[in-house]
Design a protein around this motif. Structure first.
Motif, short mmCIF file in Angstrom:
data_model
loop_
_atom_site.label_atom_id
_atom_site.label_comp_id
_atom_site.label_asym_id
_atom_site.label_seq_id
_atom_site.Cartn_x
_atom_site.Cartn_y
_atom_site.Cartn_z
N ILE A 97 26.71 3.82 -28.70
CA ILE A 97 25.49 3.53 -29.46
C ILE A 97 24.59 2.65 -28.60
CG2 ILE A 97 24.59 2.30 -31.48
CD1 ILE A 97 27.23 2.97 -32.91
N VAL A 98 23.32 3.00 -28.56
CA VAL A 98 22.36 2.22 -27.77
C VAL A 98 21.57 1.31 -28.71
CG1 VAL A 98 20.44 2.35 -26.15
CG2 VAL A 98 22.19 4.14 -26.13
N LEU A 99 21.61 0.02 -28.47
CA LEU A 99 20.81 -0.93 -29.25
C LEU A 99 19.72 -1.50 -28.37
CD1 LEU A 99 23.58 -3.05 -31.08
CD2 LEU A 99 22.45 -0.95 -31.86
N GLY B 36 17.38 -6.59 -22.91
CA GLY B 36 17.32 -6.25 -24.33
C GLY B 36 18.01 -4.96 -24.74
N VAL B 37 18.76 -4.32 -23.83
CA VAL B 37 19.41 -3.05 -24.18
C VAL B 37 20.92 -3.22 -24.10
CG1 VAL B 37 19.71 -0.62 -23.54
CG2 VAL B 37 17.46 -1.70 -23.34
N LEU B 38 21.61 -2.84 -25.15
CA LEU B 38 23.08 -2.85 -25.14
C LEU B 38 23.59 -1.43 -25.32
CD1 LEU B 38 23.94 -5.84 -27.56
CD2 LEU B 38 23.80 -5.88 -25.06
N VAL C 205 18.18 1.52 -33.00
CA VAL C 205 19.49 2.13 -32.77
C VAL C 205 19.18 3.52 -32.24
CG1 VAL C 205 21.67 2.88 -33.78
CG2 VAL C 205 20.46 0.90 -34.73
N GLU C 206 19.62 3.76 -31.01
CA GLU C 206 19.17 4.96 -30.34
C GLU C 206 20.34 5.85 -29.95
OE1 GLU C 206 15.63 4.24 -27.79
OE2 GLU C 206 16.76 5.38 -26.33
N GLU C 207 20.07 7.13 -29.98
CA GLU C 207 21.04 8.13 -29.51
C GLU C 207 21.26 7.93 -28.02
OE1 GLU C 207 20.48 12.99 -28.90
OE2 GLU C 207 18.80 11.67 -29.34
N ILE D 170 21.24 11.59 -15.16
CA ILE D 170 20.83 10.70 -14.07
C ILE D 170 19.41 10.23 -14.33
CG2 ILE D 170 20.65 10.42 -11.57
CD1 ILE D 170 22.41 12.73 -11.12
N GLU D 171 19.18 8.95 -14.12
CA GLU D 171 17.85 8.40 -14.38
C GLU D 171 16.94 8.53 -13.16
OE1 GLU D 171 17.81 4.55 -16.46
OE2 GLU D 171 19.93 4.94 -16.75
N LEU D 172 15.66 8.57 -13.44
CA LEU D 172 14.70 8.49 -12.35
C LEU D 172 13.42 7.86 -12.83
CD1 LEU D 172 12.89 11.33 -10.61
CD2 LEU D 172 13.49 11.74 -12.97
N ILE E 53 13.20 7.45 -21.38
CA ILE E 53 14.03 6.31 -21.81
C ILE E 53 13.11 5.16 -22.19
CG2 ILE E 53 15.61 4.53 -20.97
CD1 ILE E 53 17.29 6.83 -21.15
N GLU E 54 12.10 4.95 -21.38
CA GLU E 54 11.16 3.87 -21.66
C GLU E 54 9.88 4.07 -20.86
OE1 GLU E 54 12.14 0.05 -20.05
OE2 GLU E 54 12.71 0.87 -18.13
N TYR E 55 8.82 3.43 -21.37
CA TYR E 55 7.58 3.32 -20.62
C TYR E 55 7.46 1.90 -20.12
CZ TYR E 55 5.45 7.39 -23.12
OH TYR E 55 5.13 8.61 -23.63
P1 AMP Z 1 15.50 0.02 -20.75
O1 AMP Z 1 15.37 -1.48 -20.80
O2 AMP Z 1 14.91 0.73 -21.90
O3 AMP Z 1 15.13 0.56 -19.40
O4 AMP Z 1 17.04 0.32 -20.79
C1 AMP Z 1 17.90 -0.20 -19.81
C2 AMP Z 1 18.87 0.85 -19.40
O5 AMP Z 1 19.69 1.23 -20.49
C3 AMP Z 1 18.23 2.16 -18.97
O6 AMP Z 1 17.79 2.14 -17.66
C4 AMP Z 1 19.37 3.11 -19.17
O7 AMP Z 1 20.29 2.99 -18.10
C5 AMP Z 1 20.02 2.58 -20.39
N1 AMP Z 1 19.54 3.30 -21.58
C6 AMP Z 1 18.52 2.97 -22.37
N2 AMP Z 1 18.36 3.86 -23.37
C7 AMP Z 1 19.32 4.77 -23.22
C8 AMP Z 1 19.68 5.94 -23.94
N3 AMP Z 1 19.04 6.33 -25.03
N4 AMP Z 1 20.72 6.66 -23.48
C9 AMP Z 1 21.40 6.28 -22.38
N5 AMP Z 1 21.11 5.18 -21.66
C10 AMP Z 1 20.09 4.43 -22.07
#
Ligand code: AMP
Ligand code: GLY
Length: 430
Positions: A146-148, A158-160, A190-192, A197-199, A288-290
């Motif tokens: 679970i992504v918080l 801020g991401v768990l 609460v995110e799916e 791989i990220e970019l 994932i984010e802006y």
């Molecule tokens: P953020 O601060 O939004 O960049 O999130 C930090 C890191 O958490 C991201 O670079 C991803 O590695 C991971 N992450 C965030 N959201 C997700 C998601 N929905 N699914 C998988 N990994 C995520």
């Protein structure tokens, strides 16, 4: 023209490095800058949130262009402040107003924005601080991991990603119930979980047109093999092997263009960088984010791949005429290795003299957290030095970066030796 760059990390040294190569740059100020920017520009001891002092500096030195490096001044409205002061209204600024910076400043806003406009992203639900009980029972229905996410800015913490329900419950309780991040966690998403791989993809936009910059991949964890705690970024690589023409076309048509059009439709002016934090899920890109700024350490890699005049592009962005701009890039590879203080991202000490900076290096040496102390350059942060190697291949760029990193040292220095290795394996397998 006279230019002011706001910020003082590796990203800003890399921006300053590229800006001062432009014949359009007469003089550059950096507020507050670091020991690296002081070699290229005039550092001024003004913080990124001291809007009045920054404005006065612009008036005193006839500064025509302001480039905002970090997110906090954008989210707090530096552009809105400059627009509200008659003597500053004509200063060109790269960076959106507070309304546009909400793309980064509020994860709830950006999530609803993406959902409203059909931009691919993970499904999510937002809970407010009076909804803790509801949030906890909702967690029971979610698939693991679970992504918080805290709604507001939390300095990258801020991401768990919770692999057990107990972890998710305690994370939710401390974020929402105990306000772990203060107001930033007064709302929690609460995110799916998305697997891939990220970019990082960057554009400069004037609100209607955009220029795509070289993409990059960053390495967030402290340990090799992407293990251990999250950091501000331990390295970056550009280009990214899987970001081929087909994948980039999907990103342009499904994500970049729709985002810029959606901003315009919602009446949100935007002149600045947009950083799309993306994930490749089986060949499909998701957001994932802006971010409303460039990435760090991605900038240290990306700047070394821009061949054209960055200042011309920044002026066109801020002036609203990007449509006519053509910016060229190098096809070479860039590998950035971040050298950090012992103990980082936990507690670490500052003030250690850095040796080996003065030598000839096969890589560009950017300062992140450094300070000039008399004749010495000393460590002044967790992320201290970023070295960027360039080469015709990823392997050559890696070698150049690691050769430089091995020649620079201070008490407790640490860097990851595997930056780019995953992509190298990917490209030999494909
Ligand atoms: P953020 O601060 O939004 O960049 O999130 C930090 C890191 O958490 C991201 O670079 C991803 O590695 C991971 N992450 C965030 N959201 C997700 C998601 N929905 N699914 C998988 N990994 C995520
Ligand atoms: N490297 C990720 C960031 O700048 O947020």
């Amino acid at each position: 023209m006279n230019i002011l760059l706001i910020g003082g990390g590796g990203r800003e040294h890399a921006l300053a490095w590229k800006i001062t190569q432009s014949p359009l740059c007469t003089r550059l100020w950096v507020a507050p800058g670091n020991a690296g920017t002081s070699q290229l520009a005039t550092n001024v001891a003004i913080g990124p949130l001291e809007f009045e002092k920054l404005g006065q500096l612009c008036i005193d030195h006839a500064i025509e262009l302001v480039v905002v490096g970090p997110e906090v001044p954008l989210v707090k409205g530096i552009r809105d402040y400059f627009e509200s002061v008659p003597a500053l209204r004509s200063v060109l600024m790269v960076g959106p107003g507070a309304a546009g910076a909400r793309l980064e400043g509020s994860k709830d806003f950006s999530k609803q924005f993406m959902l409203r406009h059909g931009i691919p992203t993970a499904a999510a639900r937002t809970f407010q601080d009076h909804q803790l009980a509801e949030a906890l029972s909702y967690l029971e229905t979610c698939r693991l991991p679970i992504v918080l996410k805290a709604d507001g800015l939390a300095a990258g913490k801020g991401v768990l990603i919770c692999s057990t329900i107990e972890e998710a419950r305690s994370g939710m309780t401390s974020m929402l119930g105990d306000k772990l991040f203060g107001d930033a966690s007064a709302r929690v998403l609460v995110e799916e979980f998305l697997s891939g791989i990220e970019l990082s993809v960057f554009v400069l936009t004037d609100g209607s047109d955009y220029v795509l910059l070289p993409e990059a991949k960053d390495y967030k964890r402290i340990g090799e093999g992407d293990t251990g705690l999250n950091t501000g970024g331990m390295g970056a690589v550009s280009p990214v092997v899987f970001a081929d023409e087909t994948f980039m076309t999907k990103i342009r048509t499904r994500i970049i263009r729709p985002t810029i059009e959606a901003l315009s439709k919602e009446g949100i002016p935007y002149k600045g960088f947009i950083f799309f934090g993306l994930i490749n899920v089986d060949g499909e890109p998701y957001v994932i984010e802006y971010n409303a700024r460039m990435g760090d350490p991605e900038t240290e890699a990306v700047m070394t791949r821009i061949k054209g005049d960055l200042v011309e592009a920044l002026v066109a962005t801020a002036g609203g005429n990007l449509g006519k701009l053509k910016l060229d890039f190098y096809s070479h590879h860039a590998v950035t290795v971040m050298m950090v203080a012992g103990g980082y991202p936990g507690d670490y000490a500052k003030g250690y003299p850095i040796n080996g900076l003065g030598q000839d290096h096969p890589a560009v040496v950017f300062h992140a957290g450094t300070r000039q102390k008399g004749t010495e350059v000393v460590t002044d942060g967790g992320r201290v030095i970023a070295v960027t190697g360039n080469g015709a291949s990823l392997e050559q760029a890696r070698q150049a970066a690691f050769q430089a990193a091995s020649a620079i040292e201070w008490d407790g220095v640490y860097f990851r030796k595997d930056i780019g290795l995953d992509l190298q394996k990917l490209s030999t397998n494909s």
